[in-house]
Enzyme design. Sequence first.
Site, PDB file in Angstrom:
ATOM      1  N   ASN A   1       2.637  10.715  16.624  1.00  0.00           N
ATOM      2  CA  ASN A   1       2.087   9.366  16.821  1.00  0.00           C
ATOM      3  C   ASN A   1       3.154   8.318  17.110  1.00  0.00           C
ATOM      4  O   ASN A   1       2.935   7.125  16.899  1.00  0.00           O
ATOM      5  CB  ASN A   1       1.251   8.939  15.614  1.00  0.00           C
ATOM      6  CG  ASN A   1       1.997   9.065  14.303  1.00  0.00           C
ATOM      7  OD1 ASN A   1       3.221   9.046  14.266  1.00  0.00           O
ATOM      8  ND2 ASN A   1       1.260   9.195  13.213  1.00  0.00           N
TER       9      ASN A   1
ATOM     10  N   ARG B   1       6.185   0.971   6.772  1.00  0.00           N
ATOM     11  CA  ARG B   1       5.581   1.159   5.460  1.00  0.00           C
ATOM     12  C   ARG B   1       5.449  -0.200   4.778  1.00  0.00           C
ATOM     13  O   ARG B   1       6.393  -0.993   4.758  1.00  0.00           O
ATOM     14  CB  ARG B   1       6.411   2.110   4.593  1.00  0.00           C
ATOM     15  CG  ARG B   1       6.294   3.574   5.013  1.00  0.00           C
ATOM     16  CD  ARG B   1       4.879   4.094   4.847  1.00  0.00           C
ATOM     17  NE  ARG B   1       4.738   5.479   5.264  1.00  0.00           N
ATOM     18  CZ  ARG B   1       4.369   5.862   6.472  1.00  0.00           C
ATOM     19  NH1 ARG B   1       4.134   4.966   7.422  1.00  0.00           N
ATOM     20  NH2 ARG B   1       4.230   7.142   6.753  1.00  0.00           N
TER      21      ARG B   1
ATOM     22  N   HIS C   1      -4.372   0.491   8.504  1.00  0.00           N
ATOM     23  CA  HIS C   1      -3.340   1.361   9.059  1.00  0.00           C
ATOM     24  C   HIS C   1      -3.943   2.337  10.077  1.00  0.00           C
ATOM     25  O   HIS C   1      -4.363   3.439   9.731  1.00  0.00           O
ATOM     26  CB  HIS C   1      -2.667   2.141   7.922  1.00  0.00           C
ATOM     27  CG  HIS C   1      -1.427   2.850   8.335  1.00  0.00           C
ATOM     28  ND1 HIS C   1      -0.671   3.590   7.454  1.00  0.00           N
ATOM     29  CD2 HIS C   1      -0.785   2.951   9.528  1.00  0.00           C
ATOM     30  CE1 HIS C   1       0.365   4.113   8.078  1.00  0.00           C
ATOM     31  NE2 HIS C   1       0.309   3.748   9.349  1.00  0.00           N
TER      32      HIS C   1
ATOM     33  N   GLN D   1      -2.429   2.199  -0.116  1.00  0.00           N
ATOM     34  CA  GLN D   1      -3.424   2.420   0.923  1.00  0.00           C
ATOM     35  C   GLN D   1      -4.469   3.408   0.423  1.00  0.00           C
ATOM     36  O   GLN D   1      -4.094   4.439  -0.144  1.00  0.00           O
ATOM     37  CB  GLN D   1      -2.758   2.950   2.207  1.00  0.00           C
ATOM     38  CG  GLN D   1      -1.856   1.922   2.841  1.00  0.00           C
ATOM     39  CD  GLN D   1      -1.330   2.333   4.216  1.00  0.00           C
ATOM     40  OE1 GLN D   1      -0.923   1.501   4.983  1.00  0.00           O
ATOM     41  NE2 GLN D   1      -1.325   3.605   4.532  1.00  0.00           N
TER      42      GLN D   1
END
Length: 341
Positions: A110, A243, A293, A272
Amino acid sequence: MKIVALFTKDENSQYDNQLLSEANALGLKDFLDEDDELVTVESNEELDDHLEDVEVIISSPFLPLYVTRERIEKAPKLKLSITAGVGSDHVDLKAADEHDIAVVEVTGSNQVSTAEHAVLNITVLVRNFQEGNRQAREGEWDLSKLGNRAQDLEGKKVGIMGYGLIGQMVAERLAPFGVEIQHYDPAKDEDSEYSKAVSFDELIESSDIISIHTPLTESTEGLFDKEIFQKMKNSAHLVNVSRGAIVNTEDLKEALENDVIAGYGGDVWYPQPAPSDHPWRSLPETRNSMTPHYGGMTIDAQKRIQDGVHELLTNYKNGEEFDPKHVIVGPEGLSDSYTVE
């Protein structure tokens, strides 16, 4: 082999192209053998019910299972933790190393998606897009208020914190905008085709935009705090697609509310999923471009993640070595990029 995995919950299964959903589960239901057991959980708490006999844990950076030291010590059969994506800081890497648990991720899956998301946030913040969108939705037409914070990207100085593959992709994509690019990375302290290497202090003090692309370690956790914000230009924007814990939660909120910095954007939070009362949910509305996210989980990235997870499971089941580029904790210990200082 018992595998425990956490995927996004889609109660209506209406998004059949979402490979990271519970319904599709990265195609594991069809990929695994009949004697394999796949258990999908909806929360970290549910993982605790399976620690006694779990062998493999799979979760994504977008919705992580926090593989803490306490959980590792309660999981005697755990041998492998797979990150369905990039970024394994949700695993206690020291504890994994001590207990001979391999930690791997799908490197490269990604990076393009995340780099594009960083560029998107940069342009949205610099052009004051959020205020323009608010006015369009709420029936206003206050051009002075909109233009007050809108700027060209051309001619701005962009600082990239962490110059790995994603940081380099960001630089490459921003170069055509006519920006001046600089980076700080102890491991890459030389100029590149697109960027000039500078010290951390110079990056912080001289950049109009700072984009964070460094792993979360003990040395980067909470790095961007009140002291750092005071050193930044008050017209500077900060983008974080790395992060959430690299940025001090309360200090950022205070810096934005008091005009210490101009804007903040990105898609990463800590923890998260972010609770509904997370302080960043109430950042100044038109000076942040925060989203859940999802920057690295485009449809294209999810396909690469699925292929990578299948490859890693195949290696494990066949007793084969993992491709070194995917290994965070292996027989030789912790990867250099995750070394904790």
